[in-house]
Write a protein that holds these residues in place. Structure first.
Motif, PDB file in Angstrom:
ATOM      1  N   GLY A  18      20.775  19.838  39.171  1.00  0.00           N
ATOM      2  CA  GLY A  18      21.997  19.822  39.970  1.00  0.00           C
ATOM      3  C   GLY A  18      23.232  19.866  39.100  1.00  0.00           C
ATOM      4  N   SER A  19      23.221  19.086  38.013  1.00  0.00           N
ATOM      5  CA  SER A  19      24.366  19.060  37.109  1.00  0.00           C
ATOM      6  C   SER A  19      24.570  20.414  36.433  1.00  0.00           C
ATOM      7  N   MET A  20      23.478  21.061  36.020  1.00  0.00           N
ATOM      8  CA  MET A  20      23.574  22.367  35.369  1.00  0.00           C
ATOM      9  C   MET A  20      24.131  23.413  36.320  1.00  0.00           C
ATOM     10  N   LEU A  21      23.674  23.380  37.582  1.00  0.00           N
ATOM     11  CA  LEU A  21      24.152  24.344  38.571  1.00  0.00           C
ATOM     12  C   LEU A  21      25.641  24.159  38.824  1.00  0.00           C
ATOM     13  N   THR A  22      26.077  22.905  38.961  1.00  0.00           N
ATOM     14  CA  THR A  22      27.497  22.624  39.173  1.00  0.00           C
ATOM     15  C   THR A  22      28.319  23.091  37.986  1.00  0.00           C
ATOM     16  N   ASN A  23      27.809  22.833  36.778  1.00  0.00           N
ATOM     17  CA  ASN A  23      28.495  23.295  35.573  1.00  0.00           C
ATOM     18  C   ASN A  23      28.640  24.806  35.556  1.00  0.00           C
ATOM     19  N   LEU A  24      27.566  25.497  35.893  1.00  0.00           N
ATOM     20  CA  LEU A  24      27.595  26.959  35.924  1.00  0.00           C
ATOM     21  C   LEU A  24      28.616  27.476  36.934  1.00  0.00           C
ATOM     22  N   ILE A  25      28.641  26.866  38.112  1.00  0.00           N
ATOM     23  CA  ILE A  25      29.538  27.328  39.183  1.00  0.00           C
ATOM     24  C   ILE A  25      30.996  27.165  38.772  1.00  0.00           C
ATOM     25  N   PHE A  26      31.360  25.971  38.284  1.00  0.00           N
ATOM     26  CA  PHE A  26      32.768  25.683  37.991  1.00  0.00           C
ATOM     27  C   PHE A  26      33.234  26.215  36.641  1.00  0.00           C
ATOM     28  N   ASN A  27      32.336  26.284  35.669  1.00  0.00           N
ATOM     29  CA  ASN A  27      32.747  26.698  34.323  1.00  0.00           C
ATOM     30  C   ASN A  27      32.527  28.181  34.039  1.00  0.00           C
ATOM     31  N   ILE A  28      31.617  28.822  34.776  1.00  0.00           N
ATOM     32  CA  ILE A  28      31.292  30.218  34.492  1.00  0.00           C
ATOM     33  C   ILE A  28      31.519  31.119  35.709  1.00  0.00           C
ATOM     34  N   ILE A  29      30.785  30.864  36.787  1.00  0.00           N
ATOM     35  CA  ILE A  29      30.739  31.802  37.916  1.00  0.00           C
ATOM     36  C   ILE A  29      32.102  31.986  38.571  1.00  0.00           C
ATOM     37  N   ILE A  30      32.746  30.886  38.997  1.00  0.00           N
ATOM     38  CA  ILE A  30      34.042  31.008  39.681  1.00  0.00           C
ATOM     39  C   ILE A  30      35.114  31.606  38.768  1.00  0.00           C
ATOM     40  N   PRO A  31      35.284  31.110  37.517  1.00  0.00           N
ATOM     41  CA  PRO A  31      36.298  31.732  36.652  1.00  0.00           C
ATOM     42  C   PRO A  31      36.059  33.221  36.418  1.00  0.00           C
ATOM     43  N   VAL A  32      34.804  33.621  36.204  1.00  0.00           N
ATOM     44  CA  VAL A  32      34.501  35.038  35.972  1.00  0.00           C
ATOM     45  C   VAL A  32      34.863  35.876  37.191  1.00  0.00           C
ATOM     46  N   LEU A  33      34.511  35.408  38.386  1.00  0.00           N
ATOM     47  CA  LEU A  33      34.815  36.139  39.615  1.00  0.00           C
ATOM     48  C   LEU A  33      36.320  36.282  39.819  1.00  0.00           C
ATOM     49  N   ILE A  34      37.071  35.210  39.558  1.00  0.00           N
ATOM     50  CA  ILE A  34      38.525  35.273  39.728  1.00  0.00           C
ATOM     51  C   ILE A  34      39.157  36.235  38.729  1.00  0.00           C
ATOM     52  N   LEU A  35      38.714  36.169  37.485  1.00  0.00           N
ATOM     53  CA  LEU A  35      39.306  37.016  36.448  1.00  0.00           C
ATOM     54  C   LEU A  35      38.972  38.491  36.629  1.00  0.00           C
ATOM     55  N   THR A  36      37.759  38.776  37.116  1.00  0.00           N
ATOM     56  CA  THR A  36      37.339  40.179  37.245  1.00  0.00           C
ATOM     57  C   THR A  36      37.659  40.780  38.608  1.00  0.00           C
ATOM     58  N   LYS A  37      37.742  39.943  39.647  1.00  0.00           N
ATOM     59  CA  LYS A  37      37.952  40.466  41.002  1.00  0.00           C
ATOM     60  C   LYS A  37      39.237  39.981  41.671  1.00  0.00           C
ATOM     61  N   GLY A  38      39.808  38.910  41.138  1.00  0.00           N
ATOM     62  CA  GLY A  38      40.940  38.260  41.807  1.00  0.00           C
ATOM     63  C   GLY A  38      42.151  39.140  42.003  1.00  0.00           C
ATOM     64  N   GLN A  39      42.429  40.044  41.034  1.00  0.00           N
ATOM     65  CA  GLN A  39      43.634  40.854  41.118  1.00  0.00           C
ATOM     66  C   GLN A  39      43.573  41.912  42.216  1.00  0.00           C
ATOM     67  N   LYS A  40      42.383  42.115  42.788  1.00  0.00           N
ATOM     68  CA  LYS A  40      42.262  43.031  43.926  1.00  0.00           C
ATOM     69  C   LYS A  40      42.796  42.385  45.202  1.00  0.00           C
ATOM     70  N   TYR A  41      42.827  41.054  45.224  1.00  0.00           N
ATOM     71  CA  TYR A  41      43.226  40.330  46.424  1.00  0.00           C
ATOM     72  C   TYR A  41      44.571  39.625  46.267  1.00  0.00           C
ATOM     73  N   ILE A  42      44.964  39.342  45.038  1.00  0.00           N
ATOM     74  CA  ILE A  42      46.273  38.725  44.788  1.00  0.00           C
ATOM     75  C   ILE A  42      47.214  39.830  44.308  1.00  0.00           C
ATOM     76  N   THR A  43      48.143  40.210  45.144  1.00  0.00           N
ATOM     77  CA  THR A  43      48.987  41.373  44.848  1.00  0.00           C
ATOM     78  C   THR A  43      50.446  41.016  44.608  1.00  0.00           C
ATOM     79  N   ILE A  44      50.757  39.730  44.523  1.00  0.00           N
ATOM     80  CA  ILE A  44      52.140  39.332  44.299  1.00  0.00           C
ATOM     81  C   ILE A  44      52.536  39.591  42.844  1.00  0.00           C
ATOM     82  N   ASP A  45      53.843  39.550  42.594  1.00  0.00           N
ATOM     83  CA  ASP A  45      54.323  39.736  41.220  1.00  0.00           C
ATOM     84  C   ASP A  45      53.749  38.651  40.311  1.00  0.00           C
TER      85      ASP A  45
END
Length: 251
Positions: A18-45
């Motif tokens: 459980g701890s490893m999965l939580t670590n992966l989600i918060f430290n790897i998966i979510i940041p990677v998704l935001i950095l690689t896909k986030g700019q498609k949905y956040i269009t403000i200056d």
């Protein structure tokens, strides 16, 4: 692997899954998704900066939350926390990519120096972390082998782990220089995506091999102690752990 070793591994795996999965989600998966896909949905200056800050907020907040819950923060976890903050500073202030590569390499390099320093001081860190009274029947083991042999085992296991961080230092630097190549000022969005890819690939290319090497160090401790003392794994365990294993076997 004996039945006892298998039970110990299964129990440890269940507790840490459980701890490893939580670590992966918060430290790897979510940041990677935001950095690689986030700019498609956040269009403000200033979207690239906001995406970077948002992505790095997750591992930072998780570190703070975990510290509040466990009241524990070892040096390595603090170093990781500082590393995340430095990535944010480098990204927001648009500092040249060379510094990002140096930052990526500096964290495992510092850990390697600490490990080697512990050898110079005669207190190998790996031994301090693994070879403890809570896990081993140290009095029994010490009665069967010399102090010099014990020190040699802990020294060599620490060197194995230090080698893993040397490998990580080299791979971190090379991977950062290959992946993060966009200009931090004129290609901010692309650079964020590259940092996202670097974060994701680092876990696969760097973390997994280093984890394997550290696993070898732990195996080495058990193997050498068993070879030198003639004791089986369960016979080297602390009494509390032996009692728990016996209770499990009865169930």
């Amino acid at each position: 692997m004996t039945k006892t070793e298998e039970q110990i591994n299964n129990n440890n795996n269940k507790q840490s899954a459980g701890s490893m999965l939580t670590n992966l989600i918060f430290n790897i998966i979510i940041p990677v998704l935001i950095l690689t896909k986030g700019q498609k949905y956040i269009t403000i200056d200033g979207a690239p900066k906001y995406c970077l800050i948002l992505a790095l907020a997750f591992p930072v907040c998780y570190f703070i939350y975990d510290y509040i819950q466990t009241k524990k923060a070892n040096f390595i976890s603090i170093l990781g926390f500082v590393s995340v903050l430095l990535t944010g500073v480098i990204g927001v202030l648009q500092i040249p990519n060379e510094w990002l590569a140096i930052k990526e390499a500096s964290v495992p390099f510092i850990i390697m120096l600490i490990l080697l320093g512990s050898l110079a001081l005669g207190r190998p860190i790996v031994g301090e972390l693994i070879y403890r009274d809570e896990m081993f029947d140290k009095k029994r083991i010490s009665s069967l082998i010399s102090q010099e042999t014990e020190k040699d085992i802990m020294k060599k296991s620490t060197l194995i782990v230090a080698f893993s961080f040397l490998v990580s230092t080299i791979l971190n630097y090379v991977l950062a220089t290959i992946i993060v190549v966009s200009d931090p000022i004129t290609q901010e969005a692309q650079r964020n995506e590259e940092i996202g890819r670097l974060t994701g690939l680092s876990y696969i290319v760097i973390a997994l091999p280093c984890t394997i090497i550290m696993g070898v160090a732990i195996w080495y401790i058990f193997h050498r102690l068993s070879k030198e003392t003639g004791l089986k794994t369960e016979e080297m365990m602390a009494q509390d752990l032996r009692d728990k294993v016996e209770e499990k076997e009865k169930d």
